[in-house]
Design an enzyme around this catalytic site. Structure first.
Site, short mmCIF file in Angstrom:
data_model
loop_
_atom_site.label_atom_id
_atom_site.label_comp_id
_atom_site.label_asym_id
_atom_site.label_seq_id
_atom_site.Cartn_x
_atom_site.Cartn_y
_atom_site.Cartn_z
N GLN A 1 0.82 -1.25 0.08
CA GLN A 1 0.08 0.15 -0.06
C GLN A 1 1.00 1.16 0.00
O GLN A 1 0.42 2.31 0.14
CB GLN A 1 -0.80 -0.16 1.19
N PHE B 1 -8.13 1.25 11.64
CA PHE B 1 -6.76 1.81 12.11
C PHE B 1 -6.93 2.27 13.62
O PHE B 1 -6.86 3.51 14.04
CB PHE B 1 -6.31 2.87 11.06
N PHE C 1 -5.94 -4.21 3.34
CA PHE C 1 -6.68 -3.84 4.44
C PHE C 1 -5.77 -3.40 5.60
O PHE C 1 -6.08 -3.60 6.79
CB PHE C 1 -7.19 -5.42 4.96
N ARG D 1 -5.96 7.55 16.81
CA ARG D 1 -7.32 7.32 16.13
C ARG D 1 -8.23 6.60 17.15
O ARG D 1 -9.44 7.11 17.32
CB ARG D 1 -7.18 6.70 14.97
N GLU E 1 0.45 -1.80 4.51
CA GLU E 1 0.85 -0.19 4.86
C GLU E 1 2.19 -0.37 5.17
O GLU E 1 3.01 0.52 4.65
CB GLU E 1 -0.01 0.30 5.80
N GLU F 1 -12.93 2.49 5.04
CA GLU F 1 -13.05 2.01 6.39
C GLU F 1 -14.22 2.26 7.29
O GLU F 1 -14.55 1.50 8.11
CB GLU F 1 -11.78 2.84 7.22
N1 MTE Z 1 -11.27 -2.85 -0.17
C1 MTE Z 1 -10.50 -4.08 -0.90
N2 MTE Z 1 -11.29 -4.52 -1.88
N3 MTE Z 1 -9.30 -4.56 -0.43
C2 MTE Z 1 -8.70 -3.71 0.65
O1 MTE Z 1 -7.52 -4.15 0.99
N4 MTE Z 1 -8.60 -1.88 2.21
C3 MTE Z 1 -9.39 -0.96 2.95
C4 MTE Z 1 -10.49 -0.25 2.22
N5 MTE Z 1 -11.20 -1.28 1.58
C5 MTE Z 1 -9.12 -2.56 1.30
C6 MTE Z 1 -10.50 -2.29 0.74
C7 MTE Z 1 -8.51 -0.08 3.71
S1 MTE Z 1 -7.78 -0.54 5.20
C8 MTE Z 1 -8.42 1.26 3.41
S2 MTE Z 1 -7.41 2.49 4.18
C9 MTE Z 1 -8.94 1.58 2.15
O2 MTE Z 1 -9.71 0.55 1.28
C10 MTE Z 1 -7.76 2.19 1.30
O3 MTE Z 1 -8.45 2.72 -0.05
P1 MTE Z 1 -9.04 3.88 -0.35
O4 MTE Z 1 -8.37 4.96 0.46
O5 MTE Z 1 -8.85 4.11 -1.71
O6 MTE Z 1 -10.80 3.82 -0.05
N1 HPA Z 2 -4.57 5.88 9.06
C1 HPA Z 2 -3.87 4.94 8.46
N2 HPA Z 2 -2.52 5.11 8.52
C2 HPA Z 2 -1.89 6.14 9.07
C3 HPA Z 2 -2.88 7.09 9.84
C4 HPA Z 2 -4.25 6.66 9.57
O1 HPA Z 2 -5.04 7.60 10.36
N3 HPA Z 2 -2.18 7.77 10.24
C5 HPA Z 2 -0.79 7.64 10.20
N4 HPA Z 2 -0.87 6.48 9.43
MO1 MOS Z 3 -6.14 1.35 6.02
S1 MOS Z 3 -6.17 0.46 7.78
O1 MOS Z 3 -5.65 2.98 6.63
O2 MOS Z 3 -4.72 0.76 5.37
#
Ligand code: MTE
Ligand code: HPA
Ligand code: MOS
Length: 789
Positions: free
Chosen positions: A215, A362, A246, A328, A250, A731
């Site tokens: 990520q 998170f 998910f 958070r 990260e 999320e």
């Molecule tokens: N959806 C799918 N299909 N696969 C993933 O790994 N990760 C989640 C969410 N939805 C995820 C998902 C998480 S932890 C986050 S932070 C957001 O997607 C990140 O993507 P976005 O910021 O583009 O929504």
């Molecule tokens: N979400 C995900 N990753 C992060 C954040 C958060 O709020 N802050 C720092 N890293």
């Molecule tokens: Mo989502 S836990 O901020 O990758």
């Protein structure tokens, strides 16, 4: 001439939307037909070697020796790499530098990588790595395995944190009612379908190329550069897509990325490292489990006057992202409620287990769940419907709207949203039918619960809230966009392509998103905190708008019309009385030497955060939602099922309702797994994770989706200037299935005629449900026959 004039006028009048339409995911067909390429599908370069990690067999101790000769004599083994082979810094920690890539002299958890076996085939490498138990000699020491134990010892990965307002302690003393208690919530494995993987290949001039399932390509670039002791401009990281992240990719994609790079560098050969599922469980961290000690004071209506809570989490052996996760959590304890006096403390306990990390939400889910459980207990204590207690505590509109961290809640829609859902789900009537059912059903019991969500959007580390993008328009009118975000299945590339298509007036089919690449957009943030589309969508919009403005100006110059008469729409360009296909127009622009590509950049405005006082405006806006869940439990076995779920979720003015509904439903089921089936068990003495495969760790399946599943997006527009007034959706919906856990609790509570607090833990496994039922039965017997209600 008449015909020519009429045609464009009619076409121009057709509403042309690329943004807001429910396009399918850009790779949907590839996903379902198995043609989407993941890192392991990249055609292997000649001479590719395979790596496997040799893991510590004990949770704590000093490494005495490693039998290299034995490992190297294994068939197919080419080399063994140890910490001492790392040319640069032996660290892959994202914030603090307490995360060795390979353990050097001490081991800190059972499963910690100690050596790398490199072989000609993956199986040969794995066979050698499997000898770790025999090859590594360790003088063991006593491990600390639970958050509570580490907390008692005062052992933390970062200093304790505090977020407070008013004087919770004295107000607790003054409140008419007071409840104290403890809550325990388990962790959760990300269980991405594609495990952690990286593939590294040496480039010329001491450079290296790494394909990483991550990520956060920029972070991988930096960690690799530090571990190799080379500058960042020599490291090239690419990620086309992940099979799920998910949060698990990260920061923790850094270990495989740096190991692959170190091995490739040492052997001057391409090296691939792919964890198998068991190793992924044993090596990587996951959602933080939390323990809570709380006190709450309230009035006769359940209005909270003061709350005090200690949140103790198992951070694992290193800091990783635990500090921002805990921040958070502290900032989400309020959830949707105004708390006049509050004292929240956060402790990131250091234990000898895997280092816990980001997972969808998170820390937000862990913060808000405690509040929802507390509110439910208040309601039960007062004999009131929990929905009424929730409503008296909701943030007000224009008053009582300041969070404990001093950000005003100015976009509150929780009142309308809740009323809408309570109505559409027929909540009040179903309360009655549920009670009716329970009166006549001695064994099977039903439960019903409502829970709201308010989730802050933005990275809680202010400077991460930036993004860049590149848009190229080629001579044939086709468009390529590259941005700093990564695709993990969430549909980010689809949304960014929609934004670019909208700005350039072309069909989204003509816009292609390419792999995230550190050589294209530099210094990117993780795709996390649900900000992917907010940040990268805005950056891509900025780039596309610059090209659009140049094209508009060119049309004015070329056709001699005024700028108001130029329109890019329908894959066409309309300029005065002229119309021509976008591709033809672009070719004219190219010949006129117009720059047809651009970069774009975005930073979220207005954010500030002071970690010392835990106050500021960490979030650009809030996303809201609510759910009503109805469950059935079997009081003799603890089995349960979700009969019906109704969801209303706020995605603002959705960029793509089809994808957003998918995100909402996926997050709901994933969060339900966390709170019900998914249980992590470590051996209480050795610290071995016993639930390290799908045989013992149960994630929800399609069978767990309720037959009645009603998901709607709330009609709303973001109050701030977010991308096309949409709201982040990745999320926040993970918090919606609190209602499932609360409904199970409600069903258990009916066994004691709702007079006894069910001592239910999360996850509410069948075992936990049965135990709670037994305890409620026993407690009711103790207080004598209960009058019927
Ligand atoms: N959806 C799918 N299909 N696969 C993933 O790994 N990760 C989640 C969410 N939805 C995820 C998902 C998480 S932890 C986050 S932070 C957001 O997607 C990140 O993507 P976005 O910021 O583009 O929504
Ligand atoms: N979400 C995900 N990753 C992060 C954040 C958060 O709020 N802050 C720092 N890293
Ligand atoms: Mo989502 S836990 O901020 O990758």
């Amino acid at each position: 001439m008449d015909q020519i004039l009429q045609k464009p006028l009619r076409m121009k009048d057709v509403a042309w939307v690329q943004v807001g339409a429910g396009q399918s995911h850009e790779s949907a067909r590839l996903h379902v037909s198995g043609r989407a390429n993941y890192t392991d599908d990249i055609p292997e370069l000649q001479g590719t070697l395979h790596a496997a990690l040799g893991l510590s067999p004990v949770a704590a101790g000093k490494i005495d020796s490693i039998d290299l000769a034995m490992l190297k004599s294994m068939p197919g083994v080419v080399d063994i790499v140890l910490a001492s082979d790392i040319p640069g810094v032996n660290d892959c920690g994202p914030i603090l530098h307490d995360d060795p890539i390979l353990a050097a002299d001490q081991v800190q958890y059972l499963g910690q990588p100690v050596f790398v076996a490199i072989a000609t085939t993956r199986n040969a490498a794995r066979r050698a790595a499997f000898l770790a138990r025999k090859a590594i000699t360790i003088t063991p020491s006593e491990p600390v395995l639970t958050a509570r134990d580490a907390h008692r010892l005062g052992q933390y990965v970062v200093p304790p944190m505090k977020l407070s307002r008013g004087d919770a302690e004295s107000e607790l003393g003054r409140a008419k009612h007071r409840l104290d208690g403890v809550i325990s919530v388990g962790g959760q494995e990300q269980f991405y379908l594609e495990g952690q993987i990286a593939y590294a290949s040496p480039a010329d001039d001491g450079g290296i190329k790494v394909w990483s399932s991550t990520q956060h390509p920029t972070e991988m670039q930096l960690v690799i550069s530090h571990s190799l002791g080379i500058s960042a401009n020599k490291v090239h990281v690419e990620c086309r897509r992940m099979g799920g992240g998910f949060g698990g990719k990260e920061s923790q994609s850094a270990l495989p990325a740096s190991v692959a790079a170190i091995c490739a560098n040492k052997l001057n050969s391409p090296v691939k490292l792919r964890y198998d599922r068991d190793d992924d469980f044993m090596v990587t961290g996951r959602r933080h489990g939390f323990e809570y000690d709380y006190s709450v004071g309230f009035d006769d209506e359940g209005r909270i006057l003061a709350a005090q809570i200690d949140m103790i989490t198992n951070a694992g052996f290193s800091a990783d992202l635990s500090a921002p996760v805990m921040t958070r959590a502290l900032c989400h304890f309020d959830n949707a409620y105004w708390l006049p006096h509050v004292l929240i403390k956060g402790f990131c306990a250091k234990t000898n287990t895997q280092s816990n990390t980001a997972f969808r939400g998170f820390g937000g889910p862990q913060g808000a769940l405690a509040m929802e459980i507390i509110i439910d207990k208040i309601a039960r204590h007062l004999g009131r419907d929990a929905i009424d207690v929730r409503k008296v505590n909701f943030y007000g509109i224009g008053r009582n709207n300041v969070t404990p961290y001093q950000q005003a809640v100015t976009d509150n829609v929780i009142h309308q949203l809740s009323d809408d859902l309570l109505e559409s789900s027929n909540y009040r009537a179903r309360r009655k039918t549920t009670a009716e059912f329970n009166r006549t059903s001695p064994i099977l019991k039903k439960g019903l619960a409502f829970s709201p969500v308010k989730f802050g959007i933005s990275f809680n580390v202010t400077h991460f809230n930036q993004a860049g993008a590149l848009v190229h328009v080629y001579m044939d009118g086709s468009v390529l966009v590259n941005h700093g975000g990564t695709e993990m299945g969430q549909g980010l590339n689809t949304k960014v392509a929609q934004v670019v298509a909208q700005e350039l007036g072309v069909d989204v089919k003509n816009v292609r998103c390419t792999a995230t690449d550190t050589q294209k957009v530099a210094n990117t943030s993780a795709t996390a905190a649900s900000t992917g589309a907010d940040l990268n969508g805005k950056a891509a919009q900025d780039a596309a708008r610059q090209i659009r403005n140049r094209l508009l100006q060119f049309a004015v110059d070329h056709f001699g019309c005024s700028i108001e008469d130029v329109m890019l729409q329908n894959d066409m360009v309309y300029a005065g009385d002229q119309e021509l296909p976008f591709g033809e127009f672009v070719m004219l622009a190219y010949r006129a030497r117009i720059q047809l590509w651009s970069d774009g950049f975005y930073t979220t405005p207005g954010l500030h955060w002071d970690p010392a006082t835990m106050s500021g405006r960490p979030f650009y806006y809030f996303a809201y939602g609510a759910a009503v869940s109805e469950v059935l439990i079997d009081t003799l076995t603890g089995e349960w099922m979700l009969l019906r779920a109704d969801i209303l979720h706020d995605a603002g003015k959705s960029l793509n309702p089809a994808i957003d509904v998918g995100q909402v439903e996926g997050a709901f089921v994933q969060g339900m797994g966390w709170l019900t089936n998914e249980e992590l068990v470590w051996h209480p003495k050795t610290g071995a994770l016993l639930t390290h495969a799908p045989s013992t760790y149960k994630i929800p399946t399609a069978n767990d989706v309720p037959t009645e599943f009603h998901t709607r997006l709330f009609r709303n527009e973001s109050a701030v200037d977010s991308i096309f007034r949409s709201k982040a959706v990745g999320e926040p919906p993970l918090l919606l299935p609190f209602s499932v856990w609360l409904a199970i609790c409600d069903a258990i509570s009916s066994v004691g005629d709702h007079k006894i607090q069910p001592p239910l833990r999360a996850p509410a496994t069948a075992e936990a449900i049965l135990t709670a039922v037994e305890q409620v039965k026993k407690a009711s017997a103790d207080i004598g026959a209960l009058p019927p209600r």
